[in-house]
Design an enzyme around this catalytic site. Sequence first.
Site, PDB file in Angstrom:
ATOM      1  N   CYS A  89       0.831  -1.198   0.000  1.00 30.75           N
ATOM      2  CA  CYS A  89       0.000   0.000   0.000  1.00 30.75           C
ATOM      3  C   CYS A  89       0.872   1.256   0.000  1.00 30.75           C
ATOM      4  O   CYS A  89       1.525   1.522  -0.999  1.00 30.75           O
ATOM      5  CB  CYS A  89      -0.990  -0.062   1.160  1.00 30.75           C
ATOM      6  SG  CYS A  89      -2.434   0.971   0.885  1.00 30.75           S
ATOM      7  N   HIS A 205      -3.577  -5.598   1.525  1.00 24.94           N
ATOM      8  CA  HIS A 205      -2.839  -5.765   2.792  1.00 24.94           C
ATOM      9  C   HIS A 205      -2.828  -7.226   3.255  1.00 24.94           C
ATOM     10  O   HIS A 205      -3.694  -7.614   4.046  1.00 24.94           O
ATOM     11  CB  HIS A 205      -3.499  -4.926   3.882  1.00 24.94           C
ATOM     12  CG  HIS A 205      -3.299  -3.460   3.748  1.00 24.94           C
ATOM     13  ND1 HIS A 205      -2.258  -2.785   4.359  1.00 24.94           N
ATOM     14  CD2 HIS A 205      -3.997  -2.530   3.081  1.00 24.94           C
ATOM     15  CE1 HIS A 205      -2.335  -1.488   4.076  1.00 24.94           C
ATOM     16  NE2 HIS A 205      -3.386  -1.302   3.303  1.00 24.94           N
ATOM     17  N   GLU A 207      -1.008  -8.539   5.452  1.00 27.88           N
ATOM     18  CA  GLU A 207      -0.766  -8.607   6.905  1.00 27.88           C
ATOM     19  C   GLU A 207      -2.060  -8.439   7.703  1.00 27.88           C
ATOM     20  O   GLU A 207      -2.071  -8.656   8.904  1.00 27.88           O
ATOM     21  CB  GLU A 207       0.279  -7.560   7.320  1.00 27.88           C
ATOM     22  CG  GLU A 207      -0.212  -6.122   7.458  1.00 27.88           C
ATOM     23  CD  GLU A 207      -0.422  -5.391   6.124  1.00 27.88           C
ATOM     24  OE1 GLU A 207      -0.282  -6.014   5.059  1.00 27.88           O
ATOM     25  OE2 GLU A 207      -0.726  -4.179   6.186  1.00 27.88           O
TER      26      GLU A 207
HETATM   27  N1  GLN Z   1      -3.258   1.936   3.905  1.00 26.62           N
HETATM   28  C1  GLN Z   1      -2.406   2.680   3.243  1.00 26.62           C
HETATM   29  O1  GLN Z   1      -1.225   2.384   3.155  1.00 26.62           O
HETATM   30  C2  GLN Z   1      -2.923   3.942   2.622  1.00 26.62           C
HETATM   31  C3  GLN Z   1      -2.038   4.421   1.521  1.00 26.62           C
HETATM   32  C4  GLN Z   1      -2.256   5.863   1.092  1.00 26.62           C
HETATM   33  N2  GLN Z   1      -2.065   6.760   2.148  1.00 26.62           N
HETATM   34  C5  GLN Z   1      -3.588   5.995   0.396  1.00 26.62           C
HETATM   35  O2  GLN Z   1      -4.571   6.373   1.008  1.00 26.62           O
HETATM   36  O3  GLN Z   1      -3.650   5.697  -0.773  1.00 26.62           O
END
Ligand code: GLN
Length: 230
Positions: A89, A205, A207
């Site tokens: 992400c 994600h 994790e």
């Molecule tokens: N969960 C995250 O890593 C968010 C990634 C980034 N800040 C977004 O909103 O795209």
Amino acid sequence: MKFGVVTFPGSNCDHDMIDALRYDLGQEVIELWHKDKDISTFTTQDCIILPGGFSYGDYLRCGAIARFSPMMQSVIEFANKGGRVIGVCNGFQILCEAGLLPGVLLRNENQQFVCKNIFLKSENTATSLTKDVTGRPLMIPVAHGEGRYYADDATLDSLFKYNQVLFRYCDEFGNIVDAANPNGALRSIAGICNKERNVFGMMPHPERATSAALNNRDGQLIFQSLIANN
Ligand SMILES: NC(=O)CC[C@H](N)C(=O)O
């Protein structure tokens, strides 16, 4: 092997990642701070992870400031020596901004932050991260505002040609359909790697899907593949 997880100011998935690796997967984890640079105890058998979050408040573009952190210089050197690096992400965004991966993550097509479970199709058995991820689609959460993978046509063609697409968004049966794409990513791309197959980036994600307590352990398959194919 051991893992290093880098915390930037604004990271908020660093402890999810540390917990998943340490407690759900039983791995050795070293916590790293973005202002440090010394990762000399890491060998190319090890893996550095850039976790999710909102580094530097997502100012300018997500990941655009974090990529100047002192630690990133060491991460780039580590990757260039063949060490494995995974960005999840915000970590994926940082890797693109740092030039370790091609393309960029743009604001989601619907202009909304999206937080939900999606299905992922593994596209590639040629990388350690995905080698053992075969068969049914994985259910993994996404949580981002800027996850729309974008690159020019030549780059996209090259990603497919050189087998660098790791995951694509799909429906629960594994079909690549627009309705299953949560952010408008081109060609439904959810994760890619570099040509050398040691730098990996993905928006979902894993994790957040490694524990029976969360009723989903699909993310374990991804980490287990990486560990088994060291
Ligand atoms: N969960 C995250 O890593 C968010 C990634 C980034 N800040 C977004 O909103 O795209």
